[in-house]
Design an enzyme around this catalytic site. Structure first.
Site, PDB file in Angstrom:
ATOM      1  N   ARG A   1      41.942  76.751  61.019  1.00 55.32           N
ATOM      2  CA  ARG A   1      41.041  75.587  61.083  1.00 55.32           C
ATOM      3  C   ARG A   1      39.616  76.096  60.995  1.00 55.32           C
ATOM      4  O   ARG A   1      39.216  76.992  61.767  1.00 55.32           O
ATOM      5  CB  ARG A   1      41.314  74.848  62.397  1.00 55.32           C
TER       6      ARG A   1
ATOM      7  N   PRO B   1      36.334  58.362  65.365  1.00 59.46           N
ATOM      8  CA  PRO B   1      36.203  59.779  64.986  1.00 59.46           C
ATOM      9  C   PRO B   1      37.476  60.612  65.146  1.00 59.46           C
ATOM     10  O   PRO B   1      37.526  61.757  64.681  1.00 59.46           O
ATOM     11  CB  PRO B   1      35.113  60.328  65.922  1.00 59.46           C
ATOM     12  N   GLU B   2      38.477  60.091  65.825  1.00 62.15           N
ATOM     13  CA  GLU B   2      39.674  60.911  66.083  1.00 62.15           C
ATOM     14  C   GLU B   2      40.443  61.183  64.793  1.00 62.15           C
ATOM     15  O   GLU B   2      40.564  60.324  63.938  1.00 62.15           O
ATOM     16  CB  GLU B   2      40.601  60.234  67.092  1.00 62.15           C
ATOM     17  N   GLY B   3      41.001  62.367  64.713  1.00 71.08           N
ATOM     18  CA  GLY B   3      41.672  62.811  63.481  1.00 71.08           C
ATOM     19  C   GLY B   3      43.139  62.403  63.407  1.00 71.08           C
ATOM     20  O   GLY B   3      43.710  61.802  64.323  1.00 71.08           O
ATOM     21  N   PHE B   4      43.724  62.791  62.298  1.00 73.35           N
ATOM     22  CA  PHE B   4      45.093  62.430  61.944  1.00 73.35           C
ATOM     23  C   PHE B   4      46.104  62.809  63.028  1.00 73.35           C
ATOM     24  O   PHE B   4      46.967  62.018  63.417  1.00 73.35           O
ATOM     25  CB  PHE B   4      45.421  63.165  60.639  1.00 73.35           C
ATOM     26  N   ASN B   5      45.995  64.020  63.536  1.00 77.34           N
ATOM     27  CA  ASN B   5      47.069  64.529  64.395  1.00 77.34           C
ATOM     28  C   ASN B   5      46.979  64.087  65.845  1.00 77.34           C
ATOM     29  O   ASN B   5      47.988  64.055  66.535  1.00 77.34           O
ATOM     30  CB  ASN B   5      47.178  66.050  64.252  1.00 77.34           C
TER      31      ASN B   5
ATOM     32  N   PHE C   1      46.319  69.704  64.872  1.00 71.94           N
ATOM     33  CA  PHE C   1      47.019  70.020  63.615  1.00 71.94           C
ATOM     34  C   PHE C   1      48.010  71.156  63.874  1.00 71.94           C
ATOM     35  O   PHE C   1      49.174  71.099  63.472  1.00 71.94           O
ATOM     36  CB  PHE C   1      45.968  70.428  62.564  1.00 71.94           C
TER      37      PHE C   1
HETATM   38  O1  GFB Z   1      44.431  66.630  62.191  1.00 72.23           O
HETATM   39  P1  GFB Z   1      43.180  66.979  62.822  1.00 72.23           P
HETATM   40  O2  GFB Z   1      42.476  65.882  63.442  1.00 72.23           O
HETATM   41  O3  GFB Z   1      43.347  68.150  63.815  1.00 72.23           O
HETATM   42  O4  GFB Z   1      42.303  67.642  61.688  1.00 72.23           O
HETATM   43  P2  GFB Z   1      42.304  68.919  64.774  1.00 72.23           P
HETATM   44  C1  GFB Z   1      41.396  66.904  60.992  1.00 72.23           C
HETATM   45  C2  GFB Z   1      41.697  66.888  59.505  1.00 72.23           C
HETATM   46  O5  GFB Z   1      41.260  68.110  58.907  1.00 72.23           O
HETATM   47  C3  GFB Z   1      43.144  66.732  59.079  1.00 72.23           C
HETATM   48  C4  GFB Z   1      42.057  68.404  57.785  1.00 72.23           C
HETATM   49  O6  GFB Z   1      43.560  65.402  59.064  1.00 72.23           O
HETATM   50  C5  GFB Z   1      43.108  67.286  57.666  1.00 72.23           C
HETATM   51  O7  GFB Z   1      42.630  66.319  56.770  1.00 72.23           O
HETATM   52  N1  GFB Z   1      42.715  69.691  58.004  1.00 72.23           N
HETATM   53  C6  GFB Z   1      42.605  70.512  59.067  1.00 72.23           C
HETATM   54  C7  GFB Z   1      43.544  70.268  57.119  1.00 72.23           C
HETATM   55  N2  GFB Z   1      43.336  71.607  58.884  1.00 72.23           N
HETATM   56  C8  GFB Z   1      43.940  71.492  57.673  1.00 72.23           C
HETATM   57  C9  GFB Z   1      44.846  72.299  56.925  1.00 72.23           C
HETATM   58  O8  GFB Z   1      45.260  73.370  57.329  1.00 72.23           O
HETATM   59  N3  GFB Z   1      45.270  71.796  55.736  1.00 72.23           N
HETATM   60  C10 GFB Z   1      44.855  70.606  55.251  1.00 72.23           C
HETATM   61  N4  GFB Z   1      45.340  70.191  54.081  1.00 72.23           N
HETATM   62  N5  GFB Z   1      43.986  69.829  55.926  1.00 72.23           N
HETATM   63  C11 GFB Z   1      40.280  67.471  65.664  1.00 72.23           C
HETATM   64  C12 GFB Z   1      39.413  66.430  65.004  1.00 72.23           C
HETATM   65  O9  GFB Z   1      40.892  68.243  64.633  1.00 72.23           O
HETATM   66  O10 GFB Z   1      39.528  68.263  66.480  1.00 72.23           O
HETATM   67  C13 GFB Z   1      38.614  65.653  66.000  1.00 72.23           C
HETATM   68  O11 GFB Z   1      40.188  65.500  64.330  1.00 72.23           O
HETATM   69  C14 GFB Z   1      37.809  66.592  66.855  1.00 72.23           C
HETATM   70  O12 GFB Z   1      37.735  64.805  65.309  1.00 72.23           O
HETATM   71  C15 GFB Z   1      38.771  67.596  67.466  1.00 72.23           C
HETATM   72  O13 GFB Z   1      36.832  67.239  66.062  1.00 72.23           O
HETATM   73  C16 GFB Z   1      38.050  68.600  68.298  1.00 72.23           C
HETATM   74  O14 GFB Z   1      42.750  68.744  66.167  1.00 72.23           O
HETATM   75  O15 GFB Z   1      42.257  70.302  64.243  1.00 72.23           O
END
Ligand code: GFB
Length: 397
Positions: free
Chosen positions: A258, A46-50, A358
């Site tokens: 977000r 479940p972990e995201g890209f960043n 992110f």
């Molecule tokens: O990168 P990320 O994991 O950061 O965000 P968080 C998840 C995904 O949401 C990114 C999309 O890979 C993008 O695909 N996304 C979010 C965005 N903000 C943007 C944006 O401004 N522009 C674009 N193009 N895409 C984590 C989650 O999110 O937060 C975990 O990954 C968990 O699963 C955690 O929920 C609490 O840290 O914001």
């Protein structure tokens, strides 16, 4: 195997046959291509890209530091981007790191290799790993009131890893291990089997940074340059829509807004749409020359239009990056996220979302670009209640 497990103690000692990081005997190690040893890792699905980018840094630093101290040629295999929860485009096609990052730059910091490079050198593109360590957290990180670095082999366990969708990757042995400590402590697990050359860790997010916030951390972070084509797309957008051609711009404010899961389940941390507009207007009042606002977001178009309306009432114009079909096809959600991050990183002033990795990655990028930290470590506050300022993780050069 049962004998091996029986012999393991709670906090294991390093196998003395193995090349210890402080030992001079390591210098005798012969380097040649056949001798290559590979470390694979993966992250909780479940972990995201960043967050995954941060986990990469922990492993890259572990390998880079080991390389400095000994002539053992371990390489880190970059885990393809596969089936990420938030990504909707081509989710089940494993994407190499080169699609998003500059591989040569990554290699300038740590010995890394793409999985497809490894597979292309194997017979029938099939790969058998020697061992998979499935890392698990201890139930209580502060047993007896202290946080102690330790690990304990629990035993054989099942792990239904899909190995990034590759059916031709298999593993000989799977061991479950409770683990608590820094990444470099993983060398102790590696040392259990000095003859093994392909070792993988599942739940690579469990080990902690060896050197968070240090010069080494920032050297690694700086090496994570983006794919040049994504940089060009972002710079072209900035030049055309935000009227800036320099590395650091004074023509626009950027916001990482977000929404989605954050808006649904983190009401105490994130503002409403009107609350967001109000906070952006308040910041703009302090930046009288700026009328353009770039919004990076995962919000719906309906939400974005509402925000745009609330700001245009006061003479401000919001901008957001709308990718063409060909950009979506070529780079997918990950590429578009990076383009948004680059555009945010070059703005005169940045406002992020609390607790979003992110936003953290944008803040780091701005530190590397040399912005004053007061323009970077800012956040959107909830409509009501407490709002702590973000911690300032400033660069160490
Ligand atoms: O990168 P990320 O994991 O950061 O965000 P968080 C998840 C995904 O949401 C990114 C999309 O890979 C993008 O695909 N996304 C979010 C965005 N903000 C943007 C944006 O401004 N522009 C674009 N193009 N895409 C984590 C989650 O999110 O937060 C975990 O990954 C968990 O699963 C955690 O929920 C609490 O840290 O914001």
């Amino acid at each position: 195997l049962s004998i091996l497990i029986a012999n393991l103690v709670f906090t294991a000692a390093v196998d003395t046959e193995y090349c210890d990081i402080n030992s001079k005997t390591c210098d005798n190690h012969i380097e040649n291509d056949n001798d290559k040893k590979l470390i694979f890792y993966d992250v909780n699905p479940p972990e995201g890209f960043n967050l995954r980018r941060d986990v990469y840094m922990r492993f890259a630093i572990m390998l880079a530091e080991a390389q400095k101290r000994r002539k053992d040629n371990w390489e880190l295999v970059l885990p393809p981007w596969y089936n990420l929860f938030h990504w909707k485009t081509d989710r089940r096609v494993p994407k190499p790191w080169g699609q998003f990052f500059d591989i040569e730059s990554l290699k300038s910091f740590a010995p890394v290799v793409e999985l497809h490079e490894i597979l292309s050198k194997t017979k029938n593109e099939a790969l058998e790993l020697d061992i998979l360590f499935v890392l698990k957290n201890y139930e209580d990180a502060f047993e007896n009131g202290v946080f102690e670095e330790k690990w304990k082999v629990i035993g054989d366990c099942n792990h239904n890893s899909k190995f990034w969708g590759y059916k031709n990757i298999t593993v000989k042995e799977v061991l479950c291990v409770k683990f608590q400590g820094k990444n470099s402590k993983l060398w102790e697990l590696i040392a259990l089997h000095p003859q093994y050359k392909k070792i993988m860790f599942a739940h690579g997010e469990i080990p902690l940074h060896d050197s968070y916030g240090t010069k080494t951390y920032w050297d690694c972070r700086k090496s994570m340059k983006f794919n040049e084509k994504l940089v060009n797309i972002a710079e072209q957008y900035i030049s055309q829509h935000l009227k800036c051609k320099t590395e650091r711009c004074d023509t626009y404010l950027s916001v990482h807004w977000r929404r989605q899961d954050f808006a649904r389940s983190r009401g105490n941390d994130v503002p409403s749409i009107s609350g967001t507009a109000k906070q952006i207007r308040n910041v703009l009042k302090m930046l009288p020359t700026i009328k353009k606002v770039f919004i990076a977001t995962d919000a719906s178009m309906v939400e974005l239009n509402k925000l745009g309306k609330a700001l245009s009432n006061r003479g401000y114009k919001i901008h957001f990056f709308l990718p063409s079909e060909s950009i979506i096809d070529e780079y997918g959600d990950g590429g578009i996220a990076i383009i948004d991050q680059i555009i945010c990183s070059k703005a005169a002033h940045f406002i992020g979302t609390h607790d979003s990795t992110f936003s953290y990655r944008i803040q780091e990028e701005r530190e590397i670009l040399g912005f004053d930290s007061s323009t970077t470590f800012n956040r959107l506050c909830p409509d009501t209640g407490r709002c702590e300022r973000p911690s300032k993780w400033t660069i160490v050069n």
